[in-house]
Design a protein around this motif. Structure first.
Motif, mmCIF file in Angstrom:
data_model
loop_
_atom_site.group_PDB
_atom_site.id
_atom_site.type_symbol
_atom_site.label_atom_id
_atom_site.label_comp_id
_atom_site.label_asym_id
_atom_site.label_seq_id
_atom_site.Cartn_x
_atom_site.Cartn_y
_atom_site.Cartn_z
ATOM 1 N N ALA A 13 31.194 24.520 35.093
ATOM 2 C CA ALA A 13 30.713 25.648 35.398
ATOM 3 C C ALA A 13 31.680 26.748 35.150
ATOM 4 C CB ALA A 13 30.073 26.051 36.780
ATOM 5 N N CYS A 14 33.122 26.457 35.379
ATOM 6 C CA CYS A 14 34.183 27.507 35.093
ATOM 7 C C CYS A 14 34.169 28.179 33.758
ATOM 8 C CB CYS A 14 35.338 26.973 35.487
ATOM 9 S SG CYS A 14 35.566 26.304 37.284
ATOM 10 N N LEU A 15 33.422 27.347 32.778
ATOM 11 C CA LEU A 15 33.564 27.670 31.401
ATOM 12 C C LEU A 15 32.498 28.968 31.440
ATOM 13 C CD1 LEU A 15 33.866 24.642 29.696
ATOM 14 C CD2 LEU A 15 35.677 25.982 30.090
ATOM 15 N N GLY A 16 31.838 29.111 32.385
ATOM 16 C CA GLY A 16 31.005 30.123 32.228
ATOM 17 C C GLY A 16 31.410 31.661 32.584
ATOM 18 N N PHE A 17 32.757 31.385 33.285
ATOM 19 C CA PHE A 17 33.441 32.636 33.508
ATOM 20 C C PHE A 17 34.073 33.369 32.363
ATOM 21 C CE2 PHE A 17 34.903 30.240 37.619
ATOM 22 C CZ PHE A 17 33.552 30.437 37.838
ATOM 23 N N ASP A 18 33.056 34.089 31.388
ATOM 24 C CA ASP A 18 33.496 34.752 30.408
ATOM 25 C C ASP A 18 34.552 35.900 30.279
ATOM 26 O OD1 ASP A 18 31.828 32.882 28.772
ATOM 27 O OD2 ASP A 18 29.964 34.345 28.834
ATOM 28 N N SER A 19 34.446 36.433 31.302
ATOM 29 C CA SER A 19 35.480 37.601 31.468
ATOM 30 C C SER A 19 36.838 37.209 31.562
ATOM 31 C CB SER A 19 35.275 38.556 32.706
ATOM 32 O OG SER A 19 35.335 37.615 33.993
ATOM 33 N N LEU A 20 37.237 35.574 31.506
ATOM 34 C CA LEU A 20 38.364 35.286 31.776
ATOM 35 C C LEU A 20 38.707 34.634 30.328
ATOM 36 C CD1 LEU A 20 37.627 35.304 34.887
ATOM 37 C CD2 LEU A 20 39.259 33.143 35.074
ATOM 38 N N ASP A 21 40.060 34.703 30.074
ATOM 39 C CA ASP A 21 40.394 33.770 28.800
ATOM 40 C C ASP A 21 40.411 32.397 28.733
ATOM 41 O OD1 ASP A 21 41.153 36.382 27.524
ATOM 42 O OD2 ASP A 21 43.406 36.158 28.349
ATOM 43 N N LEU A 22 39.996 31.815 27.665
ATOM 44 C CA LEU A 22 39.632 30.267 27.831
ATOM 45 C C LEU A 22 40.664 29.569 28.421
ATOM 46 C CD1 LEU A 22 37.960 27.883 26.880
ATOM 47 C CD2 LEU A 22 39.044 27.874 24.752
ATOM 48 N N PRO A 23 41.973 29.811 28.260
ATOM 49 C CA PRO A 23 42.944 28.918 28.698
ATOM 50 C C PRO A 23 42.889 28.902 30.524
ATOM 51 C CG PRO A 23 44.048 30.012 27.078
ATOM 52 C CD PRO A 23 42.755 30.615 27.368
ATOM 53 N N LEU A 24 42.481 30.149 30.989
ATOM 54 C CA LEU A 24 42.543 30.284 32.468
ATOM 55 C C LEU A 24 41.133 29.597 32.810
ATOM 56 C CD1 LEU A 24 43.491 33.844 33.043
ATOM 57 C CD2 LEU A 24 45.015 31.992 33.234
ATOM 58 N N ARG A 25 39.964 29.467 32.072
ATOM 59 C CA ARG A 25 38.762 29.147 32.613
ATOM 60 C C ARG A 25 39.055 27.611 32.441
ATOM 61 N NH1 ARG A 25 34.569 30.837 28.271
ATOM 62 N NH2 ARG A 25 36.320 31.879 27.118
ATOM 63 N N MET A 26 39.673 26.986 31.370
ATOM 64 C CA MET A 26 39.878 25.744 31.491
ATOM 65 C C MET A 26 41.038 24.948 32.642
ATOM 66 S SD MET A 26 39.078 22.774 30.078
ATOM 67 C CE MET A 26 38.187 23.117 28.480
ATOM 68 N N ALA A 27 41.852 26.079 33.018
ATOM 69 C CA ALA A 27 42.918 25.815 34.022
ATOM 70 C C ALA A 27 41.890 25.585 35.171
ATOM 71 C CB ALA A 27 43.870 26.730 34.321
ATOM 72 N N LEU A 28 41.124 26.267 35.557
ATOM 73 C CA LEU A 28 40.363 26.099 36.798
ATOM 74 C C LEU A 28 39.395 24.892 36.662
ATOM 75 C CD1 LEU A 28 39.185 30.065 37.316
ATOM 76 C CD2 LEU A 28 40.934 28.538 38.661
ATOM 77 N N LEU A 29 38.883 24.531 35.547
ATOM 78 C CA LEU A 29 37.971 23.394 35.343
ATOM 79 C C LEU A 29 38.894 22.042 35.699
ATOM 80 C CD1 LEU A 29 35.665 22.259 32.431
ATOM 81 C CD2 LEU A 29 37.619 21.021 33.139
ATOM 82 N N PHE A 30 39.941 22.217 34.968
ATOM 83 C CA PHE A 30 41.311 20.983 35.233
ATOM 84 C C PHE A 30 41.406 20.817 36.888
ATOM 85 C CE2 PHE A 30 45.365 19.501 34.882
ATOM 86 C CZ PHE A 30 45.272 18.116 34.493
ATOM 87 N N ARG A 31 41.751 21.955 37.467
ATOM 88 C CA ARG A 31 41.946 22.008 38.875
ATOM 89 C C ARG A 31 40.870 21.697 39.737
ATOM 90 N NH1 ARG A 31 44.582 20.957 41.873
ATOM 91 N NH2 ARG A 31 45.518 22.343 43.043
ATOM 92 N N LEU A 32 39.676 21.908 39.568
ATOM 93 C CA LEU A 32 38.513 21.371 40.168
ATOM 94 C C LEU A 32 38.518 19.990 40.023
ATOM 95 C CD1 LEU A 32 37.869 24.227 40.815
ATOM 96 C CD2 LEU A 32 35.355 24.114 40.534
ATOM 97 N N GLN A 33 38.648 19.402 38.808
ATOM 98 C CA GLN A 33 38.403 17.961 38.673
ATOM 99 C C GLN A 33 39.602 17.220 39.226
ATOM 100 O OE1 GLN A 33 35.322 17.013 37.180
ATOM 101 N NE2 GLN A 33 36.245 15.597 35.615
ATOM 102 N N ASN A 34 40.532 17.952 39.384
ATOM 103 C CA ASN A 34 41.740 17.320 39.834
ATOM 104 C C ASN A 34 42.316 18.339 41.155
ATOM 105 O OD1 ASN A 34 42.649 15.289 37.518
ATOM 106 N ND2 ASN A 34 41.975 17.092 36.714
ATOM 107 N N PRO A 35 41.398 18.072 42.106
ATOM 108 C CA PRO A 35 41.684 19.156 43.312
ATOM 109 C C PRO A 35 43.208 18.653 44.077
ATOM 110 C CG PRO A 35 39.895 17.594 43.871
ATOM 111 C CD PRO A 35 40.554 17.463 42.587
ATOM 112 N N ALA A 36 43.929 17.535 43.571
ATOM 113 C CA ALA A 36 45.185 17.390 44.274
ATOM 114 C C ALA A 36 46.060 16.793 43.094
ATOM 115 C CB ALA A 36 45.421 16.305 45.464
#
Length: 220
Positions: free
Chosen positions: A195-218
């Protein structure tokens, strides 16, 4: 005399046979030792499967390639877009030239996207109930993510749905309000992370960074 010669020849034959039998275990043991050594050497290179996203026309848009110390984001032509590297409990986000773009800190229920100097918070993603809320540096609401029938719904500040995450037959897709597929993947990823890829107001590197962190919480 002949009997003595025959006796000595017989001893020589028996001695040679014994040497051959004694050397066999050593030679046969070598392949057994080599196999585990080769397997162990390959293990550190196993960083995980590539997370590939395609558009509605089945064209590859970008991929996240896991690495031992983080991950790398590449576009459909395999050109590097961003680098993600663990720094303790933080995820450093850099450009292809290694220029620092941001840091993602916190977790597992609240993440902050900080600037390159770590001096200011740009965005905050906080768990709220079964979903998430993204706010800006002023605390203003940008997006909400809510669980929806095994998928997720991404809504903007106005409350209108921006993207719907749908999972069907092993395929996850992000669809716009008209139902058109914007992005899709067959690799395993949680709907709330995608769902983080749906944050269109953020640049793609930041959207993917949030996706990566939610996939890897620790961090590792």
């Amino acid at each position: 005399m002949k009997l003595r010669v025959l006796f000595l020849v017989g001893l020589g034959v028996l001695g040679a046979s014994a040497c051959q039998q004694g050397g066999a275990p050593a030679s046969s043991a070598q392949p057994t030792q080599a196999t585990p050594a080769n397997a162990a050497a390959a293990e550190p290179h196993e960083a995980g499967a590539k997370l590939k996203f395609k558009d509605g026309d089945d064209r590859e848009r970008f991929s996240l390639k896991p690495k031992d110390d983080g991950a790398k984001l590449v576009d459909g032509a395999d050109k590097e877009v961003a680098r993600y590297k663990w720094k303790g409990g933080e995820l450093k986000v850099s450009g292809p030239d290694d220029t620092v773009l941001a840091y993602v800190t916190g977790g597992p229920d609240a993440f902050q996207v900080k600037d390159a100097a770590r001096s200011a918070v740009r965005y905050t993603l906080t768990r709220e109930g079964s979903g998430w809320v993204l706010t800006d540096d002023q605390g203003m609401l940008l997006y909400t993510v809510t669980a929806d029938g095994g998928g997720a719904s991404v809504k903007g500040a106005s409350g209108a749905e921006a993207v719907h995450v749908k999972v069907r037959d092993g395929k996850l897709s992000l669809r716009d309000p008209s139902g058109k597929t914007v992005l899709a993947t067959k690799q395993p990823v949680s709907p709330e992370a995608a769902a983080c890829l749906g944050f269109d107001s953020l640049d793609l590197p930041l959207r993917m960074a949030l996706l990566f962190r939610l996939q890897n919480p620790a961090s590792p």
